[in-house]
Design a protein around this motif. Structure first.
Motif, PDB file in Angstrom:
ATOM      1  N   GLY A 195       0.810  -1.219   0.000  1.00  0.00           N
ATOM      2  CA  GLY A 195       0.000   0.000   0.000  1.00  0.00           C
ATOM      3  C   GLY A 195       0.838   1.262   0.000  1.00  0.00           C
ATOM      4  N   LYS A 196       1.940   1.250   0.718  1.00  0.00           N
ATOM      5  CA  LYS A 196       2.830   2.422   0.761  1.00  0.00           C
ATOM      6  C   LYS A 196       3.416   2.694  -0.622  1.00  0.00           C
ATOM      7  N   ARG A 197       3.848   1.633  -1.302  1.00  0.00           N
ATOM      8  CA  ARG A 197       4.393   1.800  -2.666  1.00  0.00           C
ATOM      9  C   ARG A 197       3.320   2.310  -3.627  1.00  0.00           C
ATOM     10  N   LEU A 198       2.136   1.725  -3.550  1.00  0.00           N
ATOM     11  CA  LEU A 198       1.052   2.142  -4.444  1.00  0.00           C
ATOM     12  C   LEU A 198       0.590   3.564  -4.142  1.00  0.00           C
ATOM     13  N   TYR A 199       0.514   3.912  -2.861  1.00  0.00           N
ATOM     14  CA  TYR A 199       0.128   5.268  -2.474  1.00  0.00           C
ATOM     15  C   TYR A 199       1.095   6.273  -3.098  1.00  0.00           C
ATOM     16  N   ALA A 200       2.390   5.968  -3.045  1.00  0.00           N
ATOM     17  CA  ALA A 200       3.401   6.890  -3.582  1.00  0.00           C
ATOM     18  C   ALA A 200       3.197   7.151  -5.072  1.00  0.00           C
ATOM     19  N   THR A 201       2.752   6.155  -5.815  1.00  0.00           N
ATOM     20  CA  THR A 201       2.586   6.330  -7.256  1.00  0.00           C
ATOM     21  C   THR A 201       1.194   6.808  -7.661  1.00  0.00           C
ATOM     22  N   ALA A 202       0.165   6.448  -6.899  1.00  0.00           N
ATOM     23  CA  ALA A 202      -1.205   6.754  -7.317  1.00  0.00           C
ATOM     24  C   ALA A 202      -1.862   7.897  -6.560  1.00  0.00           C
ATOM     25  N   CYS A 203      -1.389   8.192  -5.326  1.00  0.00           N
ATOM     26  CA  CYS A 203      -2.137   9.104  -4.462  1.00  0.00           C
ATOM     27  C   CYS A 203      -1.337  10.323  -3.983  1.00  0.00           C
ATOM     28  N   ALA A 204      -0.045  10.147  -3.792  1.00  0.00           N
ATOM     29  CA  ALA A 204       0.776  11.182  -3.137  1.00  0.00           C
ATOM     30  C   ALA A 204       0.815  12.493  -3.903  1.00  0.00           C
ATOM     31  N   SER A 205       0.667  12.455  -5.226  1.00  0.00           N
ATOM     32  CA  SER A 205       0.737  13.707  -5.986  1.00  0.00           C
ATOM     33  C   SER A 205      -0.370  14.678  -5.588  1.00  0.00           C
ATOM     34  N   CYS A 206      -1.493  14.169  -5.137  1.00  0.00           N
ATOM     35  CA  CYS A 206      -2.592  15.041  -4.688  1.00  0.00           C
ATOM     36  C   CYS A 206      -2.710  15.085  -3.162  1.00  0.00           C
ATOM     37  N   HIS A 207      -2.614  13.924  -2.524  1.00  0.00           N
ATOM     38  CA  HIS A 207      -2.865  13.843  -1.086  1.00  0.00           C
ATOM     39  C   HIS A 207      -1.608  14.010  -0.231  1.00  0.00           C
ATOM     40  N   GLY A 208      -0.464  14.207  -0.888  1.00  0.00           N
ATOM     41  CA  GLY A 208       0.771  14.485  -0.173  1.00  0.00           C
ATOM     42  C   GLY A 208       1.594  13.256   0.149  1.00  0.00           C
ATOM     43  N   VAL A 209       2.888  13.413   0.067  1.00  0.00           N
ATOM     44  CA  VAL A 209       3.823  12.314   0.336  1.00  0.00           C
ATOM     45  C   VAL A 209       3.648  11.798   1.758  1.00  0.00           C
ATOM     46  N   SER A 210       3.351  12.685   2.685  1.00  0.00           N
ATOM     47  CA  SER A 210       3.169  12.301   4.086  1.00  0.00           C
ATOM     48  C   SER A 210       1.698  12.275   4.488  1.00  0.00           C
ATOM     49  N   LEU A 211       0.810  12.086   3.507  1.00  0.00           N
ATOM     50  CA  LEU A 211      -0.637  12.036   3.718  1.00  0.00           C
ATOM     51  C   LEU A 211      -1.218  13.352   4.231  1.00  0.00           C
ATOM     52  N   GLU A 212      -0.516  14.454   4.013  1.00  0.00           N
ATOM     53  CA  GLU A 212      -0.902  15.743   4.591  1.00  0.00           C
ATOM     54  C   GLU A 212      -1.981  16.492   3.807  1.00  0.00           C
ATOM     55  N   GLY A 213      -2.294  16.056   2.597  1.00  0.00           N
ATOM     56  CA  GLY A 213      -3.304  16.737   1.797  1.00  0.00           C
ATOM     57  C   GLY A 213      -2.777  18.034   1.211  1.00  0.00           C
ATOM     58  N   GLN A 214      -3.638  18.720   0.488  1.00  0.00           N
ATOM     59  CA  GLN A 214      -3.253  19.999  -0.108  1.00  0.00           C
ATOM     60  C   GLN A 214      -3.516  21.125   0.888  1.00  0.00           C
ATOM     61  N   PRO A 215      -2.773  22.225   0.751  1.00  0.00           N
ATOM     62  CA  PRO A 215      -2.980  23.356   1.665  1.00  0.00           C
ATOM     63  C   PRO A 215      -4.432  23.851   1.627  1.00  0.00           C
ATOM     64  N   ASP A 216      -4.902  24.304   2.762  1.00  0.00           N
ATOM     65  CA  ASP A 216      -6.271  24.848   2.875  1.00  0.00           C
ATOM     66  C   ASP A 216      -7.307  23.897   2.287  1.00  0.00           C
ATOM     67  N   TRP A 217      -7.174  22.632   2.611  1.00  0.00           N
ATOM     68  CA  TRP A 217      -8.017  21.606   2.000  1.00  0.00           C
ATOM     69  C   TRP A 217      -9.501  21.754   2.328  1.00  0.00           C
ATOM     70  N   GLN A 218      -9.849  22.578   3.325  1.00  0.00           N
ATOM     71  CA  GLN A 218     -11.264  22.775   3.657  1.00  0.00           C
ATOM     72  C   GLN A 218     -11.841  24.049   3.034  1.00  0.00           C
ATOM     73  N   ARG A 219     -11.037  24.764   2.281  1.00  0.00           N
ATOM     74  CA  ARG A 219     -11.492  25.996   1.623  1.00  0.00           C
ATOM     75  C   ARG A 219     -11.621  25.743   0.120  1.00  0.00           C
ATOM     76  N   ARG A 220     -12.787  26.044  -0.408  1.00  0.00           N
ATOM     77  CA  ARG A 220     -13.050  25.785  -1.830  1.00  0.00           C
ATOM     78  C   ARG A 220     -12.121  26.593  -2.727  1.00  0.00           C
ATOM     79  N   LEU A 221     -11.751  25.966  -3.828  1.00  0.00           N
ATOM     80  CA  LEU A 221     -10.944  26.604  -4.862  1.00  0.00           C
ATOM     81  C   LEU A 221     -11.856  27.494  -5.708  1.00  0.00           C
ATOM     82  N   PRO A 222     -11.294  28.368  -6.554  1.00  0.00           N
ATOM     83  CA  PRO A 222     -12.142  29.187  -7.438  1.00  0.00           C
ATOM     84  C   PRO A 222     -13.086  28.344  -8.302  1.00  0.00           C
ATOM     85  N   SER A 223     -12.713  27.094  -8.570  1.00  0.00           N
ATOM     86  CA  SER A 223     -13.560  26.198  -9.364  1.00  0.00           C
ATOM     87  C   SER A 223     -14.773  25.714  -8.577  1.00  0.00           C
ATOM     88  N   GLY A 224     -14.783  25.954  -7.261  1.00  0.00           N
ATOM     89  CA  GLY A 224     -15.863  25.469  -6.408  1.00  0.00           C
ATOM     90  C   GLY A 224     -15.561  24.105  -5.805  1.00  0.00           C
TER      91      GLY A 224
END
Length: 160
Positions: free
Chosen positions: A53-82
């Protein structure tokens, strides 16, 4: 007169037909039971599943959800796209607020798993990851949670 080895009457043929049909039904039902997908096993205590799972997370998920599972900045605030940025999967996020079957479904289906009108950039991974691979990713994510958070999330699985 000798013993008959073959069925020669219509009644006998009909009886054999009924038996053959019943055997076909039994074999078909048995095959369906054997081929039915087993419930997914997500075990954060299984070192092999977590490592995969750690290997797969690094290739499939980390680019959006963060290498350390931290998510994107201000993840609870909507982007201009809504749409909302990708949430963290660590204990600070809300992943652990959902049962396993929901997490698997969202990972598989992406936007199709959400209510109509919900806007998300989360893609569906049904073509890229097997259910077993998704389970491994979730096992890895869950393995990073503190014991109390893991226990709370596990209770959601029991009550469903």
């Amino acid at each position: 007169m000798g013993k008959r080895l073959f069925v020669t009457s219509r009644r006998g043929w009909r009886g054999l037909g009924v038996v053959a049909a019943l055997l076909g039904i039994v074999f078909t039902a048995s095959a369906l039971v054997l081929l039915r997908e087993r419930p997914v096993r997500i075990d954060p205590g299984d070192p092999n599943q977590v490592a995969l799972g750690k290997r797969l997370y690094a290739t499939a998920c980390a680019s959006c959800h963060g290498v350390s599972l931290e998510g994107q900045p201000d993840w609870q605030r909507r982007l201009p796209s809504g749409r909302l940025p990708a949430p963290p999967h660590d204990a600070s996020g809300h992943t652990w607020h959902h049962p396993d079957d929901y997490l698997v479904r969202v990972t598989q289906l992406g936007p199709a798993a959400y209510p109509d009108g919900y806007q998300t950039d989360m893609p569906g991974f049904h073509d890229a990851l097997t259910v077993g691979e998704i389970a491994a990713i979730l096992a890895y994510i869950k393995s990073t949670w503190p014991a109390d958070i893991r226990a709370r999330q596990n209770r959601l699985n029991v009550t469903r």
